[in-house]
Design an enzyme around this catalytic site. Structure first.
Site, PDB file in Angstrom:
ATOM      1  N   HIS A 113       0.828  -1.212   0.000  1.00 19.43           N
ATOM      2  CA  HIS A 113       0.000   0.000   0.000  1.00 19.43           C
ATOM      3  C   HIS A 113       0.862   1.261   0.000  1.00 19.43           C
ATOM      4  O   HIS A 113       0.696   2.139   0.855  1.00 19.43           O
ATOM      5  CB  HIS A 113      -0.921   0.031   1.230  1.00 19.43           C
ATOM      6  CG  HIS A 113      -1.937  -1.053   1.281  1.00 19.43           C
ATOM      7  ND1 HIS A 113      -2.576  -1.431   2.440  1.00 19.43           N
ATOM      8  CD2 HIS A 113      -2.440  -1.852   0.312  1.00 19.43           C
ATOM      9  CE1 HIS A 113      -3.423  -2.420   2.187  1.00 19.43           C
ATOM     10  NE2 HIS A 113      -3.351  -2.700   0.898  1.00 19.43           N
ATOM     11  N   HIS A 163      -7.345  -0.376   3.266  1.00 18.60           N
ATOM     12  CA  HIS A 163      -6.775  -0.852   2.014  1.00 18.60           C
ATOM     13  C   HIS A 163      -7.024   0.227   0.965  1.00 18.60           C
ATOM     14  O   HIS A 163      -7.997   0.984   1.046  1.00 18.60           O
ATOM     15  CB  HIS A 163      -7.415  -2.181   1.616  1.00 18.60           C
ATOM     16  CG  HIS A 163      -7.106  -3.286   2.581  1.00 18.60           C
ATOM     17  ND1 HIS A 163      -6.464  -4.447   2.213  1.00 18.60           N
ATOM     18  CD2 HIS A 163      -7.347  -3.406   3.912  1.00 18.60           C
ATOM     19  CE1 HIS A 163      -6.321  -5.236   3.269  1.00 18.60           C
ATOM     20  NE2 HIS A 163      -6.858  -4.620   4.319  1.00 18.60           N
TER      21      HIS A 163
END
Length: 612
Positions: A542, A587
């Site tokens: 990420h 996320h």
């Protein structure tokens, strides 16, 4: 899906906008611009199309495409904070980008995460402004009532926070891992409440996540679904590597007029009469800016690239979620993901999947919990973390205030994520022993204090003999656990690991967990556990921040303004995860789609155009 196949014809087309990168944000932007029929849009994607590939489409096969032909195969520089280890950084080299490779989790950060972007001076990037763009990207499929009751698959009703007609289908999985039934009850036993509204601005608590899956076909829903049947004014060229952004002087200022790309050994220039949009992601957007002469003077000088636009924050401000996979034994009688590598079981599961779009091939990790540090650590330790955070000198006053106040007792923000799944997620842990099966508790740091960078080479030393190219991997240095900032991250992860051990020793989850595997029972003291954390931390895929919005500080603190325009260059924008100035507790994919949606709207607004 169809793509343009003739590179020369593509290069000769008169485009209004060129989008570099056919990934999560790039295809979002391109398809929305193409809704204006008078515009001609071109997309250049380095990878091929993986549409229809089972390793992309089938939910339970998620992860199988990592490290394969659809992957860029990036890796970090050696990390002193990880004992000198390098980590693989998987990124999607495929139409759809990393949305074709990820684990399909669909969630959002807290309201305060996005409001913090606006607080830094990036007008229009708070929660209230972004929510319409979140909803615009998604088509939520509500589950039947009995499904909600059986699997705690709940959300606020009436539904006002989820979109109903966007191109990305989001839903609850058709089937769940057998361990999921124990997830909510275990956290409830620990005093953590279930959160039925985890998409409404606060993800704190325990919940069942929705995923980017079309329940009608039981297949991944990803960025290619924005343009499965491209309109005539949208041209997509795959297997096309963009080498640089073409900059020319316009009234004494540099302006982007097109890009140079190569395909199958031939090189082409293609023009954009209005703008070039860089959507190559947090790794390659800064790389392409530097290769085009936009960046830090010292970096470009050592690389042997003439400086056109000095932009000191290109490639800086790298922030990455830090993941720690803890491994435990699990009841070997439970159905397990490893069974799907047994031919007979795999064949039966595939037959059920094909027949009813259900069964084990629809299962994904869906057991989630986000908690503030105040739920993981004693009050004195939290106060110590707060005090240490205020001593850090790297951040400006506004950013420092935002980061520090997340430790305040009244702040209910998900600083650590917990995800449970059957299977071994730790690449450093040995595979299952004969007759034993493993499960993993993943804990992920959401608001890292560590700040790294991504730059073109060379890493150090004298000027390069020849300038680097796009074919040279950039230097990815997240600085995991580096310096006093990283020490703070490590301390939070230590508290998270202790709490994860507590979760797995609490009933009913404990009923299926005979004992720990990694860390083993030999890891007892905090020093032991700290050493184990250093040896086992991995990436959560990420990365953000390398072309961040500068806010009130402008070019001193960022690469683009709040309209995502690159400082010092006309007709050039960056629209992808790299523009995020601070990390979020979530996320990334849902947020990246929203950035793409909002970015496209800004382009049309600035051009005096509206979708037709």
């Amino acid at each position: 899906m169809g793509t343009t196949v003739d590179a020369r014809k593509f290069a000769e087309t008169k485009f209004d906008y060129i989008v570099v990168g056919g990934g999560t944000a790039g295809l979002t932007v391109a398809s929305r611009l193409a809704e204006v029929s008078s515009l001609t849009i071109g997309v250049l994607e380095a990878g091929t199309s993986g549409y229809g590939d089972h390793n992309i489409d089938i939910p339970a096969y998620s992860g199988r495409a990592l490290g394969g032909p659809y992957d860029w195969h990036f890796q970090t520089t050696p990390q002193p904070g990880l004992g000198g280890r390098t980590l693989p950084w998987n990124r999607g080299r495929v139409l759809g980008g990393s949305s074709a490779l990820n684990y399909m989790t669909w969630n959002r950060g807290s309201k305060e995460d996005y409001d913090a972007w606006e607080e830094l001076g990036n007008a229009g990037w708070g929660w209230d402004s972004l929510l319409p763009y979140f909803k615009k990207s998604e088509r939520f499929h509500p589950p039947p009532p009995e499904f909600r009751d059986n699997h705690q698959a709940s959300y606020n009703e009436p539904n006002t926070s989820l979109g109903n007609d966007g191109p990305i289908n989001v839903s609850y999985t058709r089937d769940f891992s057998p361990s999921h039934a124990l997830w909510h009850a275990t956290f409830n036993e620990l005093g953590v409440e279930s959160n039925p509204a985890h998409l409404d601005g606060s993800n704190v608590g325990v919940w069942t996540t929705i995923v980017a899956v079309n329940p009608e076909t039981a297949t991944r829903s990803y960025a290619t679904h924005y343009c499965l049947t491209p309109p005539k004014n949208l041209h997509i060229l795959t297997d096309a590597m963009v080498e640089e952004i073409i900059l020319e002087k316009d009234d004494g200022e540099w302006a982007a007029t097109g890009v140079r790309f190569s395909r199958y050994g031939d090189t082409y220039d293609v023009s954009a009469s209005r703008e070039v949009i860089l959507s190559a992601g947090s790794v390659q957007s800064p790389q392409l800016l530097e290769l085009s002469g936009i960046g830090r003077v010292d970096i470009l000088g050592v690389a042997g690239i003439p400086v056109k636009v000095e932009s000191p924050k290109v490639g800086e401000n790298l922030q990455e979620h830090i993941m720690l996979p803890m491994v435990f034994e699990v009841d070997p009688s439970l159905p397990h993901p490893d069974d799907l590598f047994v031919d007979e079981i795999a064949a039966t599961a595939y037959e059920q999947y094909q027949r009813g779009k259900s069964g084990r091939l629809t299962v994904l990790p869906c057991s989630m919990c986000y908690l503030p540090v105040s739920r993981l650590a004693p009050a004195d330790d939290v106060a110590s973390l707060l005090s240490k955070s205020r001593e850090l000198e790297r951040f400006g006053p506004e950013e420092a205030s935002i980061l520090s106040r997340r430790f305040n007792a009244d702040k209910q923000l998900g600083q650590v994520e917990f995800v449970f799944d059957l299977g071994n997620w730790n690449p450093s842990s040995s595979s299952d022993e004969e007759g034993k099966r493993h499960c993993s508790m993943l804990l992920v740091l959401q608001y890292p204090f560590s700040r790294g960078s991504i730059h073109i080479g060379p890493d150090a030393g004298p000027r390069a003999e020849s300038p680097p190219t796009v074919y040279d991997q950039p230097l990815i240095d997240p600085k995991y656990y580096g310096g006093p900032h990283g020490e703070l991250d490590l301390q939070i992860m230590l508290h998270g690991a202790r709490f994860a051990q507590k979760i797995c020793s609490t009933k009913p989850l404990k009923n299926i967990i005979p004992g720990p595997v990694s860390p083993s029972l030999d890891v007892v003291t905090d020093d032991d556990l700290r050493s184990w954390i250093v040896e086992n931390t991995i990436t959560d895929w990420h990365p953000i921040g390398t072309c961040a919005m500068g806010g009130r500080a402008g070019r001193e603190d960022g690469v683009v303004d709040e309209r995502l325009r690159v400082y010092g260059v006309k007709r050039l924008r960056v629209i992808d995860a790299s523009v995020m100035p601070l990390h979020i507790s979530a996320h990334l994919q849902a947020t990246v789609y929203a950035i793409g949606e909002k970015g496209a709207d800004m382009i049309l607004e600035d051009a005096g155009l509206r979708s037709q």
